[in-house]
Design a protein around this motif. Structure first.
Motif, mmCIF file in Angstrom:
data_model
loop_
_atom_site.group_PDB
_atom_site.id
_atom_site.type_symbol
_atom_site.label_atom_id
_atom_site.label_comp_id
_atom_site.label_asym_id
_atom_site.label_seq_id
_atom_site.Cartn_x
_atom_site.Cartn_y
_atom_site.Cartn_z
ATOM 1 N N SER A 1 -1.741 5.903 1.452
ATOM 2 C CA SER A 1 -0.745 5.928 2.531
ATOM 3 C C SER A 1 -1.389 5.642 3.888
ATOM 4 C CB SER A 1 -0.030 7.283 2.561
ATOM 5 O OG SER A 1 -0.960 8.345 2.730
ATOM 6 N N THR A 2 -2.618 6.120 4.088
ATOM 7 C CA THR A 2 -3.320 5.843 5.350
ATOM 8 C C THR A 2 -3.574 4.346 5.509
ATOM 9 O OG1 THR A 2 -4.404 8.005 5.348
ATOM 10 C CG2 THR A 2 -5.403 6.272 6.703
ATOM 11 N N TRP B 1 0.827 -1.205 0.000
ATOM 12 C CA TRP B 1 0.000 0.000 0.000
ATOM 13 C C TRP B 1 0.869 1.265 0.000
ATOM 14 C CZ3 TRP B 1 -5.191 1.423 0.034
ATOM 15 C CH2 TRP B 1 -6.129 0.380 -0.033
ATOM 16 N N VAL B 2 1.881 1.272 0.832
ATOM 17 C CA VAL B 2 2.752 2.455 0.905
ATOM 18 C C VAL B 2 3.480 2.667 -0.416
ATOM 19 C CG1 VAL B 2 4.820 3.405 2.003
ATOM 20 C CG2 VAL B 2 3.032 2.362 3.404
ATOM 21 N N GLY C 1 -1.914 1.938 4.124
ATOM 22 C CA GLY C 1 -0.640 1.259 4.315
ATOM 23 C C GLY C 1 -0.103 1.399 5.726
ATOM 24 N N LEU C 2 -0.161 2.603 6.277
ATOM 25 C CA LEU C 2 0.351 2.824 7.633
ATOM 26 C C LEU C 2 -0.455 2.048 8.672
ATOM 27 C CD1 LEU C 2 1.146 6.653 7.500
ATOM 28 C CD2 LEU C 2 2.774 4.750 7.512
ATOM 29 N N PHE D 1 -3.214 9.778 -2.846
ATOM 30 C CA PHE D 1 -2.023 9.607 -2.020
ATOM 31 C C PHE D 1 -2.352 9.475 -0.526
ATOM 32 C CE2 PHE D 1 1.297 11.679 0.576
ATOM 33 C CZ PHE D 1 2.274 10.712 0.457
ATOM 34 N N ASN E 1 1.842 9.562 -5.796
ATOM 35 C CA ASN E 1 2.326 10.910 -5.502
ATOM 36 C C ASN E 1 3.393 11.376 -6.490
ATOM 37 O OD1 ASN E 1 2.353 13.263 -3.751
ATOM 38 N ND2 ASN E 1 4.362 12.547 -3.046
ATOM 39 N N SER F 1 1.130 4.198 -2.811
ATOM 40 C CA SER F 1 0.892 5.622 -2.548
ATOM 41 C C SER F 1 2.032 6.493 -3.060
ATOM 42 C CB SER F 1 0.704 5.840 -1.039
ATOM 43 O OG SER F 1 1.914 5.634 -0.334
ATOM 44 N N LEU F 2 3.255 5.985 -2.983
ATOM 45 C CA LEU F 2 4.401 6.749 -3.488
ATOM 46 C C LEU F 2 4.328 6.914 -5.005
ATOM 47 C CD1 LEU F 2 7.274 5.224 -1.322
ATOM 48 C CD2 LEU F 2 6.153 7.445 -1.040
#
Length: 265
Positions: A212-213, A84-85, A215-216, A208, A92, A88-89
């Motif tokens: 990212s949410t 997931w992270v 993934g975190l 993004f 972005n 998101s990268l």
């Protein structure tokens, strides 16, 4: 005389003494066999990870859950969070479409990657064939794959809806993990993911922050769940060591009793 008879009966009951008509003597061979059986029994009781097809009680919910839990170690959540992270990268720094396809394609490799890393960390990476939860896991996977097409359809309207929709889908998937692995923390993870997806939707967040949410959240819970797994394994090993020590002391005491009875007879 009565005391010797009682000692002899006690040792005979425990299967350590081999009697004869005039005297009783201690058989080192029998003791070694008894000790070997005791150690083997302790090892075969080791959690549900060492259960065989024959002794896995499919009617026992905790045994089936333990077999799944010890087979995979709950490391997949952490790997999913990494995917997931990474997605998101890409959203972005490149484009939303690349982020979407990264999450879809990367999601296909979550299970094999988690299994590979699990084996490197000492997790067997499998379950017993007669475990009923294996079917539930497969059914949940097929359900999730079918729902991905719905999430991709949402992305044709708004790109960020894909990530929010996927968070909802995976949240439902984690809720089933609570039953498959017997870890209630998956309920918390599923609820938080679902609420986060709804909050991001209401705030009209972009791709993004949405990816990212998700993934975190999964990374944090993945670390916590794996930490609980390692703690349970360590606690179980300590209890097994204690049990082995107690059984060895018991056998030594029986040796002494058998020698005393043999000499007295």
């Amino acid at each position: 005389m009565m005391g010797l008879v009682l000692l002899e009966k006690m040792v005979l009951y425990l299967g350590i003494l081999i009697p004869s008509k005039k005297k009783a003597y201690f058989s080192s061979k029998a003791l070694a066999a008894s000790e070997h059986k005791t150690a083997s029994r302790i090892l075969t009781q080791q959690s549900n990870a060492t259960m065989t097809h024959k002794n896995l009680n499919i009617g026992n919910l905790q045994d089936a859950q333990g077999d799944m839990r010890n087979g995979y170690g709950s490391i997949g959540v952490f790997i999913s969070g990494i995917v997931w992270v990474f997605s998101s990268l890409l959203v972005n720094y490149h484009s939303s479409q690349k982020g979407i396809w990264t999450l879809i394609i990367g999601g296909m490799f979550i299970f094999p990657i988690a299994t590979l890393f699990g084996k490197l960390m000492g997790i067997k990476g499998g379950h017993q064939k007669n475990n009923p939860f294996s079917k539930l896991a497969m059914e949940g996977t097929l359900w999730m794959i079918m729902c991905i097409s719905l999430a991709y359809g949402l992305s044709l309207i708004k790109v960020e809806w894909f990530f929010q929709g996927m968070m909802m889908i995976i949240a439902g998937r984690h809720l089933t993990f609570a039953s498959i692995y017997g870890i209630r923390l998956y309920w918390v993870l599923g609820i938080i993911l679902g609420l986060a997806a709804y909050a991001l939707f209401r705030m009209e967040a972009g791709g993004f922050p949405s990816a990212s949410t998700g993934g975190l959240i999964e990374i944090i819970f993945g670390v916590v769940i794996y930490g609980f797994y390692r703690y349970d394994k360590q606690k179980y090993r300590q209890s097994m060591c204690t049990l082995c020590y107690i059984n060895r002391m018991r056998l030594k005491c029986l040796q002494v009793i058998a020698i005393v009875v043999g000499c007295a007879a």
